[in-house]
Structures are given as structure tokens and as C-alpha cells.
Design an enzyme around this catalytic site. Structure first.
Site, PDB file in Angstrom:
ATOM      1  N   LYS A 157     -27.694  -4.318  14.344  1.00 41.05           N
ATOM      2  CA  LYS A 157     -27.688  -5.548  14.980  1.00 41.05           C
ATOM      3  C   LYS A 157     -25.956  -6.193  15.329  1.00 41.05           C
ATOM      4  O   LYS A 157     -25.822  -7.348  16.022  1.00 41.05           O
ATOM      5  CB  LYS A 157     -27.762  -6.567  13.709  1.00 41.05           C
ATOM      6  CG  LYS A 157     -28.956  -5.832  12.541  1.00 41.05           C
ATOM      7  CD  LYS A 157     -30.636  -6.977  13.487  1.00 41.05           C
ATOM      8  CE  LYS A 157     -31.632  -6.489  13.184  1.00 41.05           C
ATOM      9  NZ  LYS A 157     -33.246  -7.100  13.100  1.00 41.05           N
TER      10      LYS A 157
HETATM   11  C1  LIG Z   1     -32.711  -0.675  10.199  1.00 35.80           C
HETATM   12  C2  LIG Z   1     -33.452  -1.338  10.822  1.00 35.80           C
HETATM   13  N1  LIG Z   1     -34.058  -1.018  12.265  1.00 35.80           N
HETATM   14  C3  LIG Z   1     -35.285  -1.583  12.608  1.00 35.80           C
HETATM   15  C4  LIG Z   1     -35.588  -3.091  11.706  1.00 35.80           C
HETATM   16  C5  LIG Z   1     -36.600  -3.435  12.594  1.00 35.80           C
HETATM   17  O1  LIG Z   1     -35.898  -4.472  13.874  1.00 35.80           O
HETATM   18  P1  LIG Z   1     -36.377  -5.370  14.944  1.00 35.80           P
HETATM   19  O2  LIG Z   1     -36.541  -6.873  13.580  1.00 35.80           O
HETATM   20  O3  LIG Z   1     -36.150  -6.279  15.972  1.00 35.80           O
HETATM   21  O4  LIG Z   1     -38.283  -5.424  14.793  1.00 35.80           O
HETATM   22  C6  LIG Z   1     -34.629  -3.764  11.536  1.00 35.80           C
HETATM   23  C7  LIG Z   1     -34.293  -5.021  10.994  1.00 35.80           C
HETATM   24  O5  LIG Z   1     -35.295  -5.516  11.449  1.00 35.80           O
HETATM   25  C8  LIG Z   1     -33.019  -3.477  10.731  1.00 35.80           C
HETATM   26  O6  LIG Z   1     -32.787  -3.864   9.968  1.00 35.80           O
HETATM   27  N1  LIG Z   2     -34.189  -6.344  10.122  1.00 36.08           N
HETATM   28  C1  LIG Z   2     -34.102  -7.832   9.748  1.00 36.08           C
HETATM   29  C2  LIG Z   2     -34.851  -9.018   9.916  1.00 36.08           C
HETATM   30  C3  LIG Z   2     -34.194 -10.163  10.589  1.00 36.08           C
HETATM   31  O1  LIG Z   2     -34.847 -10.136  12.198  1.00 36.08           O
HETATM   32  P1  LIG Z   2     -34.055 -10.773  13.343  1.00 36.08           P
HETATM   33  O2  LIG Z   2     -33.524  -9.118  14.605  1.00 36.08           O
HETATM   34  O3  LIG Z   2     -34.907 -11.680  13.799  1.00 36.08           O
HETATM   35  O4  LIG Z   2     -32.478 -11.315  13.046  1.00 36.08           O
HETATM   36  C4  LIG Z   2     -32.615  -8.275   8.878  1.00 36.08           C
HETATM   37  O5  LIG Z   2     -31.910  -7.207   9.211  1.00 36.08           O
HETATM   38  O6  LIG Z   2     -32.656  -8.886   8.488  1.00 36.08           O
END
Ligand SMILES: Cc1ncc(COP(=O)(O)O)c(C=O)c1O
Ligand SMILES: N[C@@H](CCOP(=O)(O)O)C(=O)O
Length: 462
Positions: A112
């Protein structure tokens, strides 16, 4: 470049407007009206470039005149300066033609940071010159919240309020959100799961009186800027393995579908991606849907990869929009059905989805076993989310095509699961070594829209 809503009836916006607006006013998500492409020579040239240079080339066509080239280069440089690895997103080889893309060298140890650090810079410049202040409300299953708080803490033009599901994030994730002392950041522990947090957030966006009253903004992947910044590492990793002259595949541990949708955008921009594989944990609604079983909610079950404990996968709406030939009315109908429990995907749309996405799932036992086996076979410790990806990639990869599995978080964010699988408790980096000694500041809140709105208004009035 204009941005249009997936539900077809909100006004189209510029990049800056879409970034600062968050959810479209018809409840949809903004997407670019057209997806720009990069030619093979431009992609080939990235082979010798820094991550920051690649980021500029990939994102520039999307931002219109929001920033000058010089401003945008400067924002990118500042965003990635604090990353703990010179290549920002290094690749390590797990097995012949199977690579792990380490996306956890940013300040909060999860992928993120790639988008959030840049969004923090972009918001600051855009809001500063308009002289405006916004209230960012975010929903998190653990990583978005910590990345947002890190990126925005102490900034002048924003208040940040993060909703996380009480008792359903790791201790490290919670402490990353609750220990910063800056007065403009607030962690709220909601009685519910991540889907409840995200639903209340969207309720707030759909309540125009509240939305306009607090000048609500969003930094979840609702925000197109989040998805855009994540497109970059698909390019940087693929070119380091020979793209555009060699196709690669990706396996992406998936929850809210933002990260894999960024991979789809990279493909549409011209990056030769053979397969994009969605890897889910036991909360496998996406895998079931992509296997032809429709999208039907069945409750969120807490797992050892808690950041992916999601049933209402926000960005799947963006994938559906393209699969339904950009028919906003059709998407609205599906989302209305989802509110009642679920929907079936038409045959034509299912074929389009199958053209772009494969899928697989890992049970709790398989995830844990993969952490154990990956250490034994490769010497690498992986977090449970990456392990879900490694397990699914192992089943689905074509040995002739390089497979890149996204390692989305550092194993030290989930020490209990890693220790249970390997006997090793991965330490936090030195700069966070005192995380468990810092004071926590959080508020328990009910899963109730009115109570949340009142609470948030009180916070920003202080
Ligand atoms: C460590 C981790 N891996 C994978 C994901 C999945 O990513 P996305 O929500 O973009 O599919 C998230 C959050 O959603 C995450 O925090
Ligand atoms: N896994 C995410 C969930 C929120 O996803 P987002 O990509 O819409 O911000 C988290 O860690 O909060």
C-alpha cells in the site's frame, strides 16, 4: 484525460477532481475514459531506468494537466525516497522462472505504501494550492489504514479517520494505526468486519449532506490514484525479466481487487502479460465467481491472511464495467443485486473476465504449509498473503513463462502465523523496534452510520 463512473450517471471528471472526489456521486468508481497505451520501444527503454523514471512514464498519460512534468517528477521522487531498497520493488527468484516481487520495503511494510506515499504528496500539493482542507475517511483490513496514517500524519490540509475491524487485524497493523501521536489522525475500531467498514465508508460518500459538510475524500482503492500508482511495479518487474520481448505472468494475492486490476491496466497499456491470476484465501468469493459460480456472499471467515478477509471486493466493479462493455446501467443493476446477497455474471461478461483473469484459492492449512515449504525450499520467509499467492502460482504457472508472485507484506507484520509455520518470529526493522512500547490511541465505535457520522464531525471540530 477524463474519468467516468462505472455506474454511468455521475459527471465525468479530470484526474485531479477524480482523485479528490473519491466515490462517484452515483455510487460508482471512476475509471479513465480511455486507457492510454505505451509502444514497445518505450517499454523496452524502461529496462535501464530507475523505478522513479518508470513511474513517471507509466503514470504521466493519466494525470492530464493536474501537475506539470517537473512537479510530477518531484512528487514521485519524494514518494519513494524513504523506501528501504534501492530498486524499491526488488525481484527474488524462488524457483526457475518463479519470482517473488517484494513490495514491502516502504515505511509501513506493505504494498500500500507504493500508492499511499504518492497520494500523500499529490493531495498535499493539490490541496495546498487550492487552499482547501479535506476529511479523509478510510476503511482497512489492516494495511491501507497504516499506510494512510503514515502518509498523511501531521499534514496541514487533511484530517484522517481510519475504520478497522476490531480484533481482526494483526497486533503490528493495529499498533501502526494507533500509536502515531499526530492530532490529525484517528483510528476507530469498528464492531464488525472489513466489509462493514467499507460499507459504512461508502454510505458516508452516498450521504451528500455529510459528504459535502466534512469535505469527504477517500484514499482506499475507490480512489483511481491508488490503482494508478500500483500499475508501475507491473512494468518495472516485467521489463527486468525481458518485457516487452518476453511475456510474463503475475499471481496476485487478492481481496479488494485493486492490485490485480492495476495489473489488468498494465496489460491494456501494452505490457505483454500472459496470465493474471487472482489468489484468494478461504474467503474465496472472487475465485468462485471467476470459476463460473456467480458472485454470492457467504460471510467473512477470519483467516491467517486477515488483510484479504473480504467478500465485497470493491474494484471488481471496475472489472465488471469493462466485462459488460462499459455499460454503467448493467453494473448498477449488478451492484443492486449484490446489496441483496449476490448476482450471476452473464455468459458474455464471464468470457471477457476469463480472457483476462485466472484464479485459485488457498485454505488455511495450505497457506501455513506454503510458508513452511517456501522457507525450507528457498530460504525466504513469506507473509501469509504472499503464501496464498505462492501456493496458487505453483499450481497454475506455465514453466516456460516467468511467473511473478506479488509479496504484498513483510512477514514481520504477521509474526504469529509465520512463527507457527516456521518456528521463526520475524523481527520488525530497527526503526519500528519500539512499536510495542508506544502508547496506543483508538476509539471503539459501533457499526452504525449515524453514530459514526456524529463521531467524525466531533473529531474534525476539535
Ligand atoms: C498484505 C495484503 N495482501 C493483499 C491484499 C489484497 O490486495 P487488494 O485489496 O488490492 O486485492 C491486501 C489488501 O487488500 C493486503 O493488505
Ligand atoms: N487489504 C486492504 C483492504 C482495503 O483495500 P483498498 O485497496 O481498497 O484500500 C487493507 O489493508 O486495508
Amino acid at each position: 484525460m477524463r474519468y467516468i463512473s462505472t455506474r454511468g450517471s455521475a459527471p465525468d471528471l479530470s484526474f485531479e477532481e477524480a482523485m479528490l472526489t473519491g466515490l462517484a456521486r452515483d455510487g460508482g468508481l471512476y475509471v479513465p475514459a480511455q486507457i492510454p497505451t505505451l509502444d514497445a520501444d518505450t517499454i523496452r527503454a524502461m529496462g535501464g531506468q530507475s523505478y522513479e523514471e518508470i513511474a513517471f512514464t507509466v503514470m504521466r498519460p493519466f494525470i492530464g494537466d493536474t501537475f506539470t512534468d517537473a512537479e510530477f517528477r518531484d512528487l514521485i521522487a519524494k514518494a519513494y525516497a524513504g523506501f528501504g531498497h534501492p530498486s524499491r520493488a526488488p525481484l527474488v527468484e524462488l524457483a526457475p522462472n518463479h519470482f517473488l516481487l517484494e513490495l514491502f520495503h516502504g515505511p509501513t511494510l506493505a504494498f500500500k505504501d507504493f500508492a499511499m506515499q504518492l497520494i500523500g504528496q499529490m493531495f498535499q500539493l493539490a490541496l495546498g494550492r487550492k487552499g482547501e482542507r479535506v476529511t479523509i475517511v478510510g476503511a482497512t483490513s489492516g494495511d491501507t489504514g497504516s499506510a494512510a496514517i503514515e502518509a498523511f500524519k501531521g499534514l496541514e490540509n487533511v484530517d484522517v479517520v481510519i475504520l478497522y475491524p476490531h480484533g481482526r487485524v494483526s497486533d503490528v497493523q493495529r499498533r501502526q494505526m494507533t500509536t502515531p501521536s499526530e492530532a490529525n489522525v484517528h483510528a476507530l475500531a469498528l464492531d464488525g468486519d472489513f466489509d462493514d467498514c467499507q460499507a459504512r465508508l461508502k454510505d458516508m460518500f452516498n450521504d451528500f449532506e455529510f459528504r459535502d459538510g466534512v469535505r469527504l475524500a477517500g484514499v482506499n482503492s475507490i480512489n483511481w490514484g491508488r490503482v494508478l500508482a500500483q500499475v508501475v511495479y507491473y512494468f518495472s518487474s516485467a521489463v527486468s525479466l525481458g518485457a516487452p520481448d518476453r511475456a510474463v505472468s503475475f499471481t496476485v494475492p487478492t481481496g479488494n481487487f485493486g492490485d490485480i486490476f492495476a495489473g489488468y491496466i498494465a496489460k491494456r497499456m501494452g505490457l505483454p502479460i500472459d496470465r493474471l491470476v487472482v489468489a484468494t484465501n478461504q474467503n474465496d468469493i472472487l475465485h468462485r465467481c471467476l470459476s463460473g459460480q456467480g458472485y454470492h456472499k457467504s460471510g467473512v471467515h477470519p483467516s491467517i491472511s486477515p488483510s484479504m478477509d473480504i467478500q465485497v471486493s470493491s474494484n471488481f466493479e471496475r472489472a465488471l464495467f469493462d466485462a459488460y462493455d462499459r455499460d454503467g446501467g448493467a453494473v448498477k443493476q449488478l451492484m443492486d443485486e449484490l446489496a441483496q446477497g449476490g448476482f450471476d455474471v452473464s455468459q458474455g461478461a464471464a468470457e471477457v473476465l476469463a480472457e483476462h483473469y485466472g484464479s485459485g484459492r488457498a485454505s488455511e492449512e495450505e497457506t501455513s504449509q506454503t510458508i513452511t515449504d517456501t522457507l525450507a525450499q528457498t530460504g525466504h520467509l513469506v507473509c501469509p498473503h504472499a503464501a496464498v499467492g505462492v501456493k496458487v502460482a505453483g499450481e497454475q504457472r506455465d514453466p516456460a513463462t516467468p511467473m511473478i508472485t506479488l509479496a504484498t507484506a513483510h512477514p514481520a507484520k504477521f509474526p504469529d502465523a509465520v512463527e507457527a509455520a516456521t518456528g521463526i518470529r520475524p523481527p520488525l526493522p530497527a526503526r519500528m523496534a519500539d512499536l510495542f512500547e508506544r502508547d496506543e490511541r483508538l476509539t471503539r465505535v459501533p457499526n452504525d452510520l449515524e453514530a459514526l457520522k456524529t463521531h467524525i464531525k466531533g473529531l474534525i471540530a476539535q
